[in-house]
Design a protein around this motif. Structure first.
Motif, PDB file in Angstrom:
ATOM      1  N   ASP A   1       0.852  -1.182   0.000  1.00 24.82           N
ATOM      2  CA  ASP A   1       0.000   0.000   0.000  1.00 24.82           C
ATOM      3  C   ASP A   1       0.896   1.243   0.000  1.00 24.82           C
ATOM      4  O   ASP A   1       1.745   1.402   0.877  1.00 24.82           O
ATOM      5  N   THR A   2       0.712   2.112  -0.971  1.00 23.58           N
ATOM      6  CA  THR A   2       1.568   3.282  -1.145  1.00 23.58           C
ATOM      7  C   THR A   2       1.579   4.179   0.088  1.00 23.58           C
ATOM      8  O   THR A   2       2.647   4.635   0.518  1.00 23.58           O
ATOM      9  N   GLU A   3       0.438   4.428   0.683  1.00 27.00           N
ATOM     10  CA  GLU A   3       0.366   5.301   1.856  1.00 27.00           C
ATOM     11  C   GLU A   3       1.146   4.717   3.036  1.00 27.00           C
ATOM     12  O   GLU A   3       1.900   5.422   3.708  1.00 27.00           O
ATOM     13  N   THR A   4       0.979   3.432   3.256  1.00 29.13           N
ATOM     14  CA  THR A   4       1.690   2.763   4.346  1.00 29.13           C
ATOM     15  C   THR A   4       3.195   2.811   4.099  1.00 29.13           C
ATOM     16  O   THR A   4       3.981   3.125   5.011  1.00 29.13           O
ATOM     17  N   LYS A   5       3.600   2.520   2.878  1.00 31.07           N
ATOM     18  CA  LYS A   5       5.021   2.534   2.538  1.00 31.07           C
ATOM     19  C   LYS A   5       5.626   3.915   2.769  1.00 31.07           C
ATOM     20  O   LYS A   5       6.714   4.038   3.326  1.00 31.07           O
ATOM     21  N   GLU A   6       4.913   4.960   2.384  1.00 35.57           N
ATOM     22  CA  GLU A   6       5.414   6.324   2.576  1.00 35.57           C
ATOM     23  C   GLU A   6       5.523   6.674   4.057  1.00 35.57           C
ATOM     24  O   GLU A   6       6.478   7.336   4.471  1.00 35.57           O
ATOM     25  N   ARG A   7       4.563   6.243   4.857  1.00 29.30           N
ATOM     26  CA  ARG A   7       4.618   6.512   6.305  1.00 29.30           C
ATOM     27  C   ARG A   7       5.825   5.825   6.933  1.00 29.30           C
ATOM     28  O   ARG A   7       6.509   6.394   7.791  1.00 29.30           O
TER      29      ARG A   7
ATOM     30  N   ALA B   1      13.375  -0.466  19.624  1.00 27.99           N
ATOM     31  CA  ALA B   1      12.064  -0.691  20.238  1.00 27.99           C
ATOM     32  C   ALA B   1      11.119   0.471  19.926  1.00 27.99           C
ATOM     33  O   ALA B   1       9.939   0.256  19.627  1.00 27.99           O
ATOM     34  N   ARG B   2      11.631   1.698  19.963  1.00 29.08           N
ATOM     35  CA  ARG B   2      10.812   2.874  19.640  1.00 29.08           C
ATOM     36  C   ARG B   2      10.356   2.817  18.189  1.00 29.08           C
ATOM     37  O   ARG B   2       9.173   3.027  17.884  1.00 29.08           O
ATOM     38  N   LEU B   3      11.293   2.527  17.279  1.00 36.38           N
ATOM     39  CA  LEU B   3      10.953   2.441  15.857  1.00 36.38           C
ATOM     40  C   LEU B   3       9.965   1.307  15.597  1.00 36.38           C
ATOM     41  O   LEU B   3       9.018   1.468  14.820  1.00 36.38           O
ATOM     42  N   LEU B   4      10.178   0.178  16.248  1.00 35.64           N
ATOM     43  CA  LEU B   4       9.272  -0.958  16.080  1.00 35.64           C
ATOM     44  C   LEU B   4       7.872  -0.611  16.572  1.00 35.64           C
ATOM     45  O   LEU B   4       6.885  -0.931  15.908  1.00 35.64           O
ATOM     46  N   GLY B   5       7.778   0.071  17.700  1.00 42.56           N
ATOM     47  CA  GLY B   5       6.476   0.476  18.224  1.00 42.56           C
ATOM     48  C   GLY B   5       5.738   1.386  17.255  1.00 42.56           C
ATOM     49  O   GLY B   5       4.536   1.230  17.029  1.00 42.56           O
ATOM     50  N   ALA B   6       6.476   2.320  16.655  1.00 38.51           N
ATOM     51  CA  ALA B   6       5.862   3.223  15.683  1.00 38.51           C
ATOM     52  C   ALA B   6       5.435   2.458  14.426  1.00 38.51           C
ATOM     53  O   ALA B   6       4.347   2.683  13.884  1.00 38.51           O
ATOM     54  N   ALA B   7       6.278   1.528  13.974  1.00 41.51           N
ATOM     55  CA  ALA B   7       5.958   0.748  12.771  1.00 41.51           C
ATOM     56  C   ALA B   7       4.746  -0.144  13.011  1.00 41.51           C
ATOM     57  O   ALA B   7       3.875  -0.266  12.138  1.00 41.51           O
ATOM     58  N   VAL B   8       4.667  -0.741  14.185  1.00 37.75           N
ATOM     59  CA  VAL B   8       3.525  -1.596  14.525  1.00 37.75           C
ATOM     60  C   VAL B   8       2.236  -0.781  14.474  1.00 37.75           C
ATOM     61  O   VAL B   8       1.204  -1.255  13.991  1.00 37.75           O
ATOM     62  N   GLY B   9       2.308   0.459  14.932  1.00 30.16           N
ATOM     63  CA  GLY B   9       1.144   1.339  14.858  1.00 30.16           C
ATOM     64  C   GLY B   9       0.740   1.631  13.423  1.00 30.16           C
ATOM     65  O   GLY B   9      -0.450   1.640  13.087  1.00 30.16           O
ATOM     66  N   ILE B  10       1.731   1.849  12.567  1.00 29.41           N
ATOM     67  CA  ILE B  10       1.449   2.111  11.152  1.00 29.41           C
ATOM     68  C   ILE B  10       0.799   0.892  10.504  1.00 29.41           C
ATOM     69  O   ILE B  10      -0.146   1.013   9.730  1.00 29.41           O
ATOM     70  N   TYR B  11       1.318  -0.295  10.828  1.00 25.12           N
ATOM     71  CA  TYR B  11       0.792  -1.522  10.234  1.00 25.12           C
ATOM     72  C   TYR B  11      -0.514  -1.982  10.851  1.00 25.12           C
ATOM     73  O   TYR B  11      -1.204  -2.823  10.291  1.00 25.12           O
ATOM     74  N   GLY B  12      -0.822  -1.496  12.039  1.00 26.13           N
ATOM     75  CA  GLY B  12      -2.033  -1.939  12.719  1.00 26.13           C
ATOM     76  C   GLY B  12      -1.906  -3.350  13.266  1.00 26.13           C
ATOM     77  O   GLY B  12      -2.893  -4.072  13.384  1.00 26.13           O
ATOM     78  N   GLU B  13      -0.702  -3.740  13.606  1.00 23.50           N
ATOM     79  CA  GLU B  13      -0.438  -5.073  14.158  1.00 23.50           C
ATOM     80  C   GLU B  13      -0.298  -4.979  15.670  1.00 23.50           C
ATOM     81  O   GLU B  13       0.024  -3.926  16.207  1.00 23.50           O
ATOM     82  N   LYS B  14      -0.517  -6.092  16.331  1.00 24.52           N
ATOM     83  CA  LYS B  14      -0.271  -6.187  17.769  1.00 24.52           C
ATOM     84  C   LYS B  14       0.755  -7.285  17.969  1.00 24.52           C
ATOM     85  O   LYS B  14       0.621  -8.377  17.427  1.00 24.52           O
ATOM     86  N   LEU B  15       1.796  -6.969  18.762  1.00 23.91           N
ATOM     87  CA  LEU B  15       2.854  -7.927  19.021  1.00 23.91           C
ATOM     88  C   LEU B  15       2.910  -8.262  20.504  1.00 23.91           C
ATOM     89  O   LEU B  15       2.727  -7.386  21.346  1.00 23.91           O
ATOM     90  N   SER B  16       3.200  -9.508  20.792  1.00 17.25           N
ATOM     91  CA  SER B  16       3.422  -9.895  22.186  1.00 17.25           C
ATOM     92  C   SER B  16       4.825  -9.436  22.590  1.00 17.25           C
ATOM     93  O   SER B  16       5.628  -9.043  21.741  1.00 17.25           O
ATOM     94  N   GLU B  17       5.091  -9.505  23.881  1.00 19.32           N
ATOM     95  CA  GLU B  17       6.421  -9.117  24.351  1.00 19.32           C
ATOM     96  C   GLU B  17       7.499 -10.015  23.761  1.00 19.32           C
ATOM     97  O   GLU B  17       8.580  -9.536  23.410  1.00 19.32           O
ATOM     98  N   SER B  18       7.215 -11.296  23.638  1.00 13.77           N
ATOM     99  CA  SER B  18       8.215 -12.212  23.080  1.00 13.77           C
ATOM    100  C   SER B  18       8.456 -11.931  21.593  1.00 13.77           C
ATOM    101  O   SER B  18       9.590 -11.994  21.126  1.00 13.77           O
TER     102      SER B  18
END
Length: 95
Positions: free
Chosen positions: A22-28, A48-65
């Motif tokens: 998705d072009t919008e997601t890729k640009e973000r 960890a900060r970058l991953l948290g922001a990326a997870v928000g962009i993707y709309g994914e939820k990750l466990s701690e592991s």
């Protein structure tokens, strides 16, 4: 090393790959990673900060592991975002 060696779920990788088409997601994501250096990608807190922001962009939820595994993988790769060779190697790993 391959991401599967870090117990990163292949289904998660496939979902993210589809979302990156998705072009919008890729640009973000490109904006998020703009100016990131090799040193940044060696700091667990910064990754960890970058991953948290990326997870928000993707709309994914990750466990701690999952989060810990992904951070370990990124740090272990010693990625230099200014190196074309490193970027090609990553691209080949996830294609």
């Amino acid at each position: 090393m391959h991401y599967r060696n870090y117990e990163i779920d292949p289904a998660l990788v496939e979902r993210v790959k589809v979302k990156m088409k998705d072009t919008e997601t890729k640009e973000r994501v490109k904006v998020l990673l703009q100016g990131v250096t090799k040193a940044d990608l060696q700091k667990r807190a910064e990754v960890a900060r970058l991953l948290g922001a990326a997870v928000g962009i993707y709309g994914e939820k990750l466990s701690e592991s999952q989060t810990s595994s992904i951070i370990d993988f990124i740090v272990a790769q010693k990625i230099d975002p200014t190196s074309t060779l490193h970027l090609i190697r990553l691209w080949a790993m996830f294609r």
